[in-house]
Design an enzyme around this catalytic site. Structure first.
Site, short mmCIF file in Angstrom:
data_model
loop_
_atom_site.label_atom_id
_atom_site.label_comp_id
_atom_site.label_asym_id
_atom_site.label_seq_id
_atom_site.Cartn_x
_atom_site.Cartn_y
_atom_site.Cartn_z
N ARG A 79 -18.06 9.34 23.00
CA ARG A 79 -18.84 10.36 22.30
C ARG A 79 -19.38 9.83 20.98
NH1 ARG A 79 -16.74 11.12 17.11
NH2 ARG A 79 -14.68 12.05 17.05
N GLU A 178 -18.67 20.98 14.11
CA GLU A 178 -18.46 20.30 12.83
C GLU A 178 -19.74 19.56 12.43
OE1 GLU A 178 -15.99 16.46 11.17
OE2 GLU A 178 -14.87 17.92 12.33
N CYS A 224 -18.50 14.36 7.85
CA CYS A 224 -17.24 13.78 7.37
C CYS A 224 -17.36 12.27 7.20
CB CYS A 224 -16.12 14.10 8.35
SG CYS A 224 -14.52 13.53 7.76
N GLU A 259 -6.44 3.37 17.98
CA GLU A 259 -5.48 4.42 17.67
C GLU A 259 -5.07 5.13 18.95
OE1 GLU A 259 -7.40 6.41 14.42
OE2 GLU A 259 -9.20 6.81 15.56
#
Length: 300
Positions: A79, A178, A224, A259
């Protein structure tokens, strides 16, 4: 516009990873003294003298199936986030702008063809049946989480918010959750090549009709600061029961490659860590190489 939104998210939510959002694309330049050290810290040494490379999706055909036998990889997803040029980010958007953006996004996405052809579902006036169906498919985002609430990112909800998906439910776009846009390609199994090609085709198609916010040094800009540069996150859900029993080995791979979060029974969600200072292709290739390495170790 251009008033800094050092959102109380980081004060209200002490477990916040960063605690600051940009109110608009210009803030990254105007308040560079504040954002640059945060970017350097989060993006592993991307200094204010560094420059993010130009967009490059690479040769999509060199990406293949990570797990042709279907023994380990449950699902694959790639994405990216995009902001529409000429509009501020969530805290500064007016109700009229939300509506205008939704109209632009909806008409653009409904013009997609072939495998990407699908429907746009506005959150405003959504029937209970459609809502339930989207929840069951794990597609529907709920009204802003506590971080977004504290960042003043949920005003005029649900105005201007919506979800698009293709008929096969392998391509999905979130509008004004977001970020202005979040484009997602996904499917069951390990065929990263197929997932990647679909996303690249979609992003290139949408970009022809909607200009995106881009910065010469920082790459693509979003709300962000953790999600700049390529904004690309490639991930798999993968079963690694033997490695799960040997945490030290797993951490060794994770440390260099990306991660992860653990789900039940040795199933992990593993993704690339780096999003800045490398190309889109390189970001996905890092995840690709890490997963192949983990499968090899699991087999051994």
């Amino acid at each position: 516009m251009n008033s800094l939104w050092v959102d109380p998210e980081g004060i209200e939510n002490l477990d916040s990873g960063v605690g600051i959002y940009a109110p608009d694309a210009e803030a990254y330049t105007l308040f560079a003294d504040l954002f640059d050290p945060i970017i350097e810290d989060y993006h592993k040494g991307f200094k204010k003298t560094d420059k993010h490379p130009p967009k490059n999706w690479g040769d999509c055909d060199t990406m293949g199936n990570l797990d042709p036998a279907g023994e380990y990889v449950i699902s694959t997803r790639v994405r990216c986030g995009r902001s529409m040029e000429g509009y501020p980010f969530n805290p500064c958007l007016t109700e009229a702008q939300y509506k205008e953006m939704e109209e632009k996004v909806s008409s653009t996405l409904c013009g997609l063809s072939g495998e990407l052809k699908g429907n746009f579902y506005p959150l405003t006036g959504m029937t209970k049946e459609v809502q339930q169906k989207l929840i069951d498919d794990h597609f529907l985002f709920k009204e802003g989480d506590r971080f977004l609430q504290a960042a003043n990112a949920c005003r005029f909800w649900p105005t201007g918010r919506g979800i698009y998906h293709n008929e096969n439910k392998t391509f999905l776009v979130w509008c004004n959750e977001e970020d202005h846009l979040r484009l997602i390609s996904m499917q069951m199994g390990g065929d990263l090549g197929q997932v990647y090609r679909r996303l690249v085709t979609a992003v290139n198609d949408v970009e022809k009709r909607i200009p995106f916010s881009h910065h010469d040094r920082l790459g693509f800009l979003t709300f962000c600061p953790t999600n700049l540069g390529t904004t690309v996150r490639a991930s798999v859900h993968i079963k690694l029961p033997k490695l799960a029993a040997n945490k030290a080995k797993l951490e060794e791979v994770r440390g260099t490659r990306g991660e992860h979060t653990e789900a039940e029974g040795g199933v992990y969600d593993i993704s690339n860590k780096r999003r800045m200072g490398l190309t889109e292709y390189e970001a996905v290739k890092e995840m690709n190489d890490g997963i192949l390495e983990m499968i090899k170790m699991e087999k051994e």
